[in-house]
Design a protein around this motif. Structure first.
Motif, mmCIF file in Angstrom:
data_model
loop_
_atom_site.group_PDB
_atom_site.id
_atom_site.type_symbol
_atom_site.label_atom_id
_atom_site.label_comp_id
_atom_site.label_asym_id
_atom_site.label_seq_id
_atom_site.Cartn_x
_atom_site.Cartn_y
_atom_site.Cartn_z
ATOM 1 N N THR A 88 0.874 -1.285 -0.069
ATOM 2 C CA THR A 88 -0.058 -0.046 -0.100
ATOM 3 C C THR A 88 0.776 1.407 -0.009
ATOM 4 N N VAL A 153 -5.884 -6.077 -0.460
ATOM 5 C CA VAL A 153 -5.145 -4.760 -0.638
ATOM 6 C C VAL A 153 -5.509 -4.113 -1.971
ATOM 7 N N ASP A 154 -5.254 -5.073 -2.763
ATOM 8 C CA ASP A 154 -5.478 -4.644 -4.208
ATOM 9 C C ASP A 154 -6.833 -4.021 -4.673
ATOM 10 N N LEU A 156 -8.225 -1.801 -2.817
ATOM 11 C CA LEU A 156 -8.463 -0.581 -2.195
ATOM 12 C C LEU A 156 -8.343 0.734 -3.248
ATOM 13 N N THR A 158 -6.790 4.397 -3.966
ATOM 14 C CA THR A 158 -5.648 5.334 -3.620
ATOM 15 C C THR A 158 -5.556 5.667 -2.235
ATOM 16 N N SER A 161 -5.963 2.909 0.380
ATOM 17 C CA SER A 161 -4.871 2.027 0.523
ATOM 18 C C SER A 161 -3.714 2.773 1.428
#
Length: 321
Positions: A88, A153-154, A156, A158, A161
């Motif tokens: 992140t 997490v991919d 999320l 910007t 993240s």
């Protein structure tokens, strides 16, 4: 006087080695597919335990104090978040934040908030053909998942993240900063005749095996719980085994150096030095190799924060020397 000089030399050499290794131990993993990090966590902790076992044998198996394992449990809990943090906000910024909160009790703690304003450039697809791994990767003909490194997490945005990454780094840093408390407690009570820990060793490295056993045991429990949650279909990444093992070896050696520095300098001196230094090393990796931190404003913020950290660490160290 000569003994004191020898202790100082040993302590500062050990601290320097620990700083370099702690700041670089996650580098082998940076460009490899690590998924959600749970499998990687277990591999890394297995390597840590093996190094500690060798150290324990060299030390002729000093008495094992189970309470020292609690520190390892705390560390392993904080370390679960490493992969999401790196994905992140990046290796450099992540280590800067958790390193600062690791040293929250030191004079440098106020600088941690400065790092929240430094922007790191993390590509959406962290596993692309344009990124060459730091270790040689063998290409196979097997059919693979088109998005093998995909994790929660991919998904999320910007903003989310960045918020998640910074928050996890703060939590990890606080947990990391508590890992030596059980060992310090045992040593302090070892000086008392009325304590259950009476006669406990005052040499910090004697506790490294118990500490690492706590790390490995906790990571194993977490991995088994993860397998159960995934209905016996965990995400395993064979290409992360060797980089993960190497990362664990580097961390374990750095940890042994930290234990030696604690004994030679005392934790009051070694702790602020060793928690402040790795962030600088990791930031250099992030700036010059991975290009995570870019732009004049970010560079100036980073330099300013480092000045505060360095000042606090040096003042703490020299006030006790």
């Amino acid at each position: 006087m000569s003994d004191n000089g020898t202790d100082l030399t040993t302590g500062f050499i050990s601290s320097s080695a620990a700083i370099l290794l702690f700041g670089s131990n996650y580098v082998p993993l940076k460009k490899y597919n690590t998924g959600d990090g749970m499998f990687l966590q277990w591999v890394l902790c297995a390597a840590i335990w093996l190094v500690a076992l060798v150290a324990n044998l060299i030390l002729r198996c000093p008495k094992f104090w189970p309470f020292a394992m609690v520190g390892g449990c705390i560390w392993a809990t904080g370390n679960i978040a490493v992969v999401p943090i790196i994905k992140t906000i990046g290796l450099g910024l992540g280590l800067l934040i958790w390193g600062s909160f690791n040293a929250l009790t030191g004079w440098a703690s106020s600088s941690a908030f400065i790092f929240f304003f430094i922007k790191s450039e993390i590509p959406n697809n962290t596993y692309s053909v344009d990124t060459a791994p730091l270790m040689t990767e063998h290409v196979t003909d097997e059919i693979q998942d088109p998005c093998p490194g995909h994790s929660w997490v991919d998904n999320l945005s910007t903003v989310h993240s960045r918020a998640v990454g910074c928050s996890l780094a703060v939590i990890s840093g606080i947990l990391y900063g508590s890992t030596f408390v059980p060992v310090i407690y045992i040593k302090d009570h070892g000086k008392r005749n009325d304590s259950v820990y009476s006669g406990a060793s005052q040499y910090d490295l004697d506790y490294v095996f118990a500490h690492s056993s706590g790390i490995f045991l906790t990571s194993t429990v977490y991995f088994l719980a993860y397998c159960i949650t995934m209905k016996n279909n965990p995400k395993l990444y064979p290409e992360a085994v060797l980089p993960g093992f190497l990362s664990g070896l580097l961390w374990a050696i750095a940890s042994c150096c930290w234990f030696i520095a604690n004994h030679s300098l005392s934790a009051v001196v070694s702790f602020p030095i060793i928690t402040a230094g790795p962030g600088f090393v990791a930031a250099m990796w992030g700036v010059f190799v991975f290009k995570e931190i870019q732009g004049q404003q970010n560079y100036l913020l980073m330099i300013f924060a480092f000045c505060i950290i360095l000042t606090g660490a040096l003042c703490t160290a020299f006030s006790k020397v």
